[in-house]
Design a protein around this motif. Sequence first.
Motif, short mmCIF file in Angstrom:
data_model
loop_
_atom_site.label_atom_id
_atom_site.label_comp_id
_atom_site.label_asym_id
_atom_site.label_seq_id
_atom_site.Cartn_x
_atom_site.Cartn_y
_atom_site.Cartn_z
N ILE A 7 -2.03 8.39 -1.58
CA ILE A 7 -2.06 6.93 -1.50
C ILE A 7 -0.78 6.40 -0.84
O ILE A 7 -0.83 5.53 0.03
CB ILE A 7 -2.28 6.32 -2.91
N GLU A 8 0.37 6.95 -1.22
CA GLU A 8 1.63 6.52 -0.61
C GLU A 8 1.62 6.79 0.89
O GLU A 8 2.08 5.97 1.68
CB GLU A 8 2.83 7.23 -1.27
N GLU A 9 1.09 7.96 1.28
CA GLU A 9 1.02 8.30 2.71
C GLU A 9 0.13 7.31 3.46
O GLU A 9 0.43 6.91 4.58
CB GLU A 9 0.44 9.72 2.89
N ALA A 10 -0.99 6.92 2.83
CA ALA A 10 -1.91 5.96 3.47
C ALA A 10 -1.23 4.60 3.62
O ALA A 10 -1.37 3.94 4.66
CB ALA A 10 -3.19 5.84 2.64
N ILE A 11 -0.48 4.19 2.62
CA ILE A 11 0.24 2.90 2.70
C ILE A 11 1.30 2.97 3.80
O ILE A 11 1.42 2.06 4.63
CB ILE A 11 0.86 2.54 1.33
N ASN A 12 2.06 4.07 3.84
CA ASN A 12 3.18 4.17 4.78
C ASN A 12 2.76 4.28 6.24
O ASN A 12 3.42 3.73 7.12
CB ASN A 12 4.07 5.37 4.42
N ILE A 13 1.64 4.99 6.50
CA ILE A 13 1.23 5.19 7.90
C ILE A 13 0.78 3.88 8.54
O ILE A 13 0.67 3.78 9.77
CB ILE A 13 0.15 6.31 8.01
N ARG A 14 0.56 2.87 7.74
CA ARG A 14 0.26 1.54 8.28
C ARG A 14 1.36 1.05 9.23
O ARG A 14 1.12 0.23 10.10
CB ARG A 14 0.08 0.53 7.14
N ASN A 15 2.58 1.59 9.05
CA ASN A 15 3.68 1.20 9.94
C ASN A 15 3.43 1.62 11.39
O ASN A 15 4.07 1.09 12.30
CB ASN A 15 5.00 1.83 9.45
N HIS A 16 2.56 2.60 11.60
CA HIS A 16 2.26 3.04 12.96
C HIS A 16 1.02 2.35 13.55
O HIS A 16 0.63 2.63 14.68
CB HIS A 16 2.03 4.56 12.99
N ALA A 17 0.39 1.50 12.78
CA ALA A 17 -0.84 0.85 13.27
C ALA A 17 -0.52 0.00 14.50
O ALA A 17 0.56 -0.59 14.61
CB ALA A 17 -1.44 -0.02 12.16
N TYR A 18 -1.49 -0.02 15.42
CA TYR A 18 -1.35 -0.87 16.62
C TYR A 18 -2.35 -2.01 16.47
O TYR A 18 -3.55 -1.84 16.72
CB TYR A 18 -1.65 -0.03 17.87
N THR A 19 -1.86 -3.13 15.96
CA THR A 19 -2.78 -4.22 15.58
C THR A 19 -2.31 -5.58 16.11
O THR A 19 -2.15 -6.52 15.34
CB THR A 19 -2.92 -4.30 14.04
N PRO A 20 -2.08 -5.68 17.44
CA PRO A 20 -1.61 -6.96 17.97
C PRO A 20 -2.64 -8.07 17.83
O PRO A 20 -2.28 -9.25 17.88
CB PRO A 20 -1.33 -6.65 19.45
N TYR A 21 -3.91 -7.74 17.66
CA TYR A 21 -4.97 -8.75 17.64
C TYR A 21 -5.30 -9.19 16.22
O TYR A 21 -5.30 -10.37 15.92
CB TYR A 21 -6.21 -8.22 18.39
#
Length: 135
Positions: A7-21
């Motif tokens: 769960i912590e890994e899933a929360i943290n990897i959000r930092n790499h999301a590419y979500t400009p829209y």
Amino acid sequence: MQKEQLIEEAINIRNHAYTPYSKFPVGAALRTKSGSVYLGCNIENAAYPVSCCAERVAIFKAISEGETEFDEMAVAADTKRPVPPCGSCRQVMSEFFNQDMLIHTTNIDRLVKTFTMEELLPFSFAPTDLPADEQ
Ligand code: THU
């Protein structure tokens, strides 16, 4: 890796999301039966429908590395309730996950709701529904 760590890994990897829209980062962490973990985040595109959800990125990374046996998945976003995976991701999950595999949906407050694959997508269209020579 325990459920909480996934769960912590899933929360943290959000930092790499590419979500400009959407400005809505999602993270996914997928553990294989052998103990490897594949992480995914959503990756959007100016041509919106080309975007890919975090869950599918994690699954496709794992499949492309030759993994076929999966144990557990966590998905996280900044939602009020644990983030529900979209229908397309549920269909992709059902292609590769056993019906009893656990998927932990969560949010950044660590509110967790766990589903089996069968609960997440009951009566799913499956490879066995295709004619025998196409399976
Ligand atoms: N999204 C995911 O990555 N996973 C989900 O379970 C729900 C939706 C993404 C798709 C899009 O980039 C953004 O969240 C808003 O829909």
